[in-house]
Design an enzyme around this catalytic site. Structure first.
Site, PDB file in Angstrom:
ATOM      1  CG  ASN A 109      -1.953  -1.117   1.141  1.00 26.73           C
ATOM      2  OD1 ASN A 109      -2.040  -1.806   0.122  1.00 26.73           O
ATOM      3  ND2 ASN A 109      -2.713  -1.305   2.206  1.00 26.73           N
ATOM      4  CB  THR A 154     -17.581  39.153 -29.157  1.00 27.69           C
ATOM      5  OG1 THR A 154     -18.361  40.037 -29.956  1.00 27.69           O
ATOM      6  CG2 THR A 154     -16.386  39.908 -28.594  1.00 27.69           C
ATOM      7  CG  HIS A 155     -21.594  37.134 -29.489  1.00 32.13           C
ATOM      8  ND1 HIS A 155     -22.328  36.652 -28.438  1.00 32.13           N
ATOM      9  CD2 HIS A 155     -21.235  38.400 -29.145  1.00 32.13           C
ATOM     10  CE1 HIS A 155     -22.432  37.586 -27.496  1.00 32.13           C
ATOM     11  NE2 HIS A 155     -21.765  38.655 -27.894  1.00 32.13           N
ATOM     12  CB  SER A 276     -11.191  12.684 -48.773  1.00 29.14           C
ATOM     13  OG  SER A 276     -12.233  11.880 -49.283  1.00 29.14           O
ATOM     14  CE  LYS A 282     -13.427  16.682 -47.433  1.00 23.18           C
ATOM     15  NZ  LYS A 282     -14.171  17.613 -46.605  1.00 23.18           N
ATOM     16  CD  GLU A 289     -11.625  17.516 -38.376  1.00 26.76           C
ATOM     17  OE1 GLU A 289     -12.000  16.331 -38.429  1.00 26.76           O
ATOM     18  OE2 GLU A 289     -11.602  18.259 -39.365  1.00 26.76           O
ATOM     19  CE1 TYR A 316      -4.523   0.381  -2.620  1.00 28.01           C
ATOM     20  CE2 TYR A 316      -5.454  -1.673  -1.810  1.00 28.01           C
ATOM     21  CZ  TYR A 316      -4.946  -0.909  -2.839  1.00 28.01           C
ATOM     22  OH  TYR A 316      -4.875  -1.437  -4.103  1.00 28.01           O
ATOM     23  CD  GLN A 321      -5.240  -3.315  -9.291  1.00 28.56           C
ATOM     24  OE1 GLN A 321      -4.493  -3.749  -8.414  1.00 28.56           O
ATOM     25  NE2 GLN A 321      -5.954  -4.105 -10.064  1.00 28.56           N
TER      26      GLN A 321
HETATM   27  N1  ARG Z   1      -2.002  -3.085  -7.560  1.00 29.64           N
HETATM   28  C1  ARG Z   1      -2.364  -2.488  -6.328  1.00 29.64           C
HETATM   29  C2  ARG Z   1      -2.868  -1.051  -6.588  1.00 29.64           C
HETATM   30  O1  ARG Z   1      -2.590  -0.570  -7.619  1.00 29.64           O
HETATM   31  C3  ARG Z   1      -1.191  -2.456  -5.409  1.00 29.64           C
HETATM   32  C4  ARG Z   1      -1.530  -2.379  -3.964  1.00 29.64           C
HETATM   33  C5  ARG Z   1      -2.048  -3.693  -3.504  1.00 29.64           C
HETATM   34  N2  ARG Z   1      -2.366  -3.651  -2.122  1.00 29.64           N
HETATM   35  C6  ARG Z   1      -3.190  -4.516  -1.582  1.00 29.64           C
HETATM   36  N3  ARG Z   1      -3.448  -4.391  -0.326  1.00 29.64           N
HETATM   37  N4  ARG Z   1      -3.732  -5.471  -2.280  1.00 29.64           N
HETATM   38  O2  ARG Z   1      -3.544  -0.454  -5.792  1.00 29.64           O
END
Ligand code: ARG
Length: 461
Positions: A109, A154-155, A276, A282, A289, A316, A321
Site C-alpha cells: 500500500n 465575439t459570438h 479523403s 480534400k 480535430e 486503502y 487500483q
Molecule cells: N495493484 C495495487 C494497486 O494498484 C497495489 C496495492 C495492492 N495492495 C493490496 N493491499 N492489495 O492499488
C-alpha cells in the site's frame, strides 16, 4: 508467484487472478518501483535493520533487473499480480534469503502510493517541458505577427481588429498558467508516503526523513492512513491536464475554422493534414480535430477517478487500483497532443492578406468610426446611430467602411473630413489601443518583453 500464499488453502481462480491483477498496466512504473526499493533498503541498512552486505546484494540485483527490463532481456509476464510482486520475486529468485528481506517494514500500500507519486512527478516535469516548447513557438508567432491584422471575434462575429500576435498572446497566457498549475501540484504533492506501511506505520525504527530525502521529496507524509489513501494529487493533475486539453481544443477549433476555404486565414502544413479516400480535392485538419476530440477522453479520466474515490472509507481499498490505467492514458494522450499541436502551429502558413481583408470587410473599425465622430463633438449615442446606418449602407453596397467616398461619409454626417480614412485604418485602430494587454504595437512590445523574460527564467532544461 504470489507474495501472500501462506494463509490460503486453494489456488486463486484464473478469472479472479486476471480480474485482480494490475501487472498489465502498472509495469509502466517499474523504474519508479525499483528506485523506491533501493531507497528503502538503503535506509534499512542505515538503521541497522539490514546489514550493508545485504543492502549491496539487493541494490546490485535490483539495478540489474532494471537494466534487463529496459534492454528486453527480462520480460514482465502476466502470471504475477503486479509489478511489485514481479520485481520482488525476481530478486528472491536471484538472491535467495537476502532478497526476502526487501519488504521488511513495507506494505504494497505504501509502495504503490510511492510508485505512483514518483511516476506522476516525472510526468509533471515532462508535461512542463512540452508546454515550454509550445510557448516558445507561440512567442515566435507573436514576434512575427505584430502587424498581421485580423478580426477579433465575439459570438464568432467580427468585433474589432487586432493582430495575430495578440491572438497568439492570449494562448501564451493560458499555457503559462497551465505550467504554474503544474508547479503548484508538484509542490503540494511532494511528500513521501514510504514508511506508512499498510495503514498504521510499522514497528521498525524506519528513518522516513531519510527515504524522503533519497527520493527527492520535501519530507515524509504526516499521517499514515492518509499516505496510503491519498489520490488528491492524481485528481489535481488530471484536472490540470483537462485544462491543458481544453486550451488546445479551443485553439484547434479556431485553426479548423481559419483553415477552411471560406476563411483561408491559415493553411495547415501537408505534414499535419490528411486526405479523403473519395474526394480528391480534400485536405482535412484531422490532427486539430483529433486533439479537440481527445479532450473528452482526458475529462473522462478526471470524472472517473473522482467517482472512484467518492465514498471510499479509509484507508486503502482495491478500488484505488483503478487510478492507474486512466491516468496513464490521460497523460500519454495529453503529451501527444501538446507535441503534435506545437508542430502543427509551428509549420502552418499564415495568410496575412486574407486576415487583413477579413478585418476590413467586417466593419471591425465601426467602433473607431463612431469614436471619430465623438472626438468631433457628436454625442456617442448619435455617433453609434450614424455609423450603424453607414454599416447598413455598406452591407447593401458590398463596401467596407474604408472604401466609402468622402461624399458617402458626408451624406451620413457633415462632420466627416478626409482624415476619417486614417482614423479607421487597421493600423490606427490597432495601434491606438495601447493600455497594457491591448493589441497596440507599443503595448504588445512591452508584453513581448515580459514573455521573453519569462521564457529565459523558466527554462526547464
Ligand atoms: N495493484 C495495487 C494497486 O494498484 C497495489 C496495492 C495492492 N495492495 C493490496 N493491499 N492489495 O492499488
Amino acid at each position: 508467484m504470489k507474495l501472500w500464499g501462506g494463509r490460503f488453502t486453494k489456488e486463486t481462480d484464473q478469472l479472479v487472478h486476471n480480474f485482480n491483477a494490475s501487472i498489465g498496466f502498472d509495469q509502466k512504473f517499474f523504474r519508479q518501483d525499483i528506485d523506491g526499493s533501493i531507497a528503502h533498503v538503503t535506509m534499512l541498512a542505515a538503521q541497522g535493520i539490514l546489514t550493508n552486505e545485504e543492502r549491496d546484494t539487493i541494490v546490485t540485483e535490483l539495478k540489474r533487473i532494471r537494466s534487463e527490463i529496459e534492454s528486453g532481456a527480462l520480460n514482465i509476464t502476466s502470471e504475477y499480480e503486479d509489478i511489485h510482486s514481479f520485481v520482488e520475486s525476481k530478486l528472491i529468485e536471484r538472491t535467495g534469503e537476502t532478497g526476502k528481506k526487501l519488504h521488511t517494514g513495507r506494505s504494497r500500500n505504501d509502495q504503490v502510493a510511492l510508485d505512483m507519486k514518483l511516476y506522476v512527478r516525472d510526468e509533471i516535469r515532462e508535461c512542463d517541458a512540452l508546454l515550454y516548447d509550445l510557448l516558445k513557438v507561440l512567442y515566435r508567432i507573436m514576434q512575427d505577427h505584430l502587424d498581421t491584422y485580423m478580426p477579433g471575434f465575439t459570438h464568432l462575429q467580427k468585433a474589432q481588429p487586432l493582430t495575430l500576435a495578440h491572438h497568439a498572446g492570449a494562448y501564451f497566457e493560458m499555457f503559462k498558467r497551465d505550467r504554474s498549475r503544474l508547479a503548484d501540484i508538484y509542490k503540494r504533492m511532494n511528500t513521501c508516503p514510504l514508511g506508512a506501511g499498510a495503514l498504521a506505520g510499522t514497528t521498525y525504527p524506519l528513518d522516513r526523513e531519510m527515504t524522503a530525502r533519497l527520493l527527492g521529496f520535501d519530507g515524509p507524509t504526516l499521517n499514515s492512513m492518509d499516505s496510503v489513501s491519498d489520490r488528491d494529487y492524481i485528481i489535481e493533475f488530471l484536472s490540470a491536464l483537462s485544462t491543458i486539453m481544453m486550451h488546445l481544443s479551443r485553439f484547434s477549433e479556431e485553426l479548423i475554422i481559419w483553415n477552411t476555404n471560406e476563411y483561408q486565414f491559415i493553411e495547415l502544413d501537408d505534414a499535419y493534414s490528411t486526405g479523403s479516400s473519395i474526394m480528391p480535392q480534400k485536405k482535412n485538419p484531422d490532427i486539430a480535430e483529433l486533439i479537440r476530440g481527445k479532450t473528452g477522453r482526458v475529462y473522462g479520466a478526471l470524472m472517473s477517478i473522482l467517482t472512484t474515490m467518492k465514498a471510499l472509507p479509509l484507508a486503502y481499498n482495491k478500488d484505488m487500483q483503478e487510478d492507474k490505467e486512466l491516468t496513464f492514458d490521460a497523460i500519454d494522450t495529453t503529451k501527444g497532443c501538446i507535441r503534435l499541436f506545437t508542430g502543427m502551429i509551428d509549420t502552418m502558413k499564415v495568410n496575412r492578406a486574407a486576415m487583413n481583408a477579413s478585418a476590413r470587410h467586417g466593419f471591425t473599425n465601426a467602433t473607431d468610426a463612431a469614436d471619430y465622430l465623438v472626438k468631433h463633438g457628436v454625442p456617442f449615442r448619435d455617433a453609434h446611430g450614424i455609423i450603424g446606418q453607414l454599416v447598413l449602407y455598406g452591407i447593401e453596397h458590398h463596401k467596407a467602411l474604408d472604401d466609402f467616398t468622402l461624399e458617402e461619409f458626408k451624406a451620413a454626417s457633415p462632420v466627416f473630413e478626409e482624415d476619417i480614412y486614417d482614423a479607421i485604418s487597421m493600423e490606427t485602430c490597432v495601434n491606438t489601443r495601447n493600455t497594457i494587454g491591448a493589441p497596440g504595437r507599443e503595448a504588445m512590445e512591452k508584453v513581448l518583453h515580459i514573455c521573453r523574460e519569462y521564457l529565459e527564467t523558466s527554462d526547464p532544461s
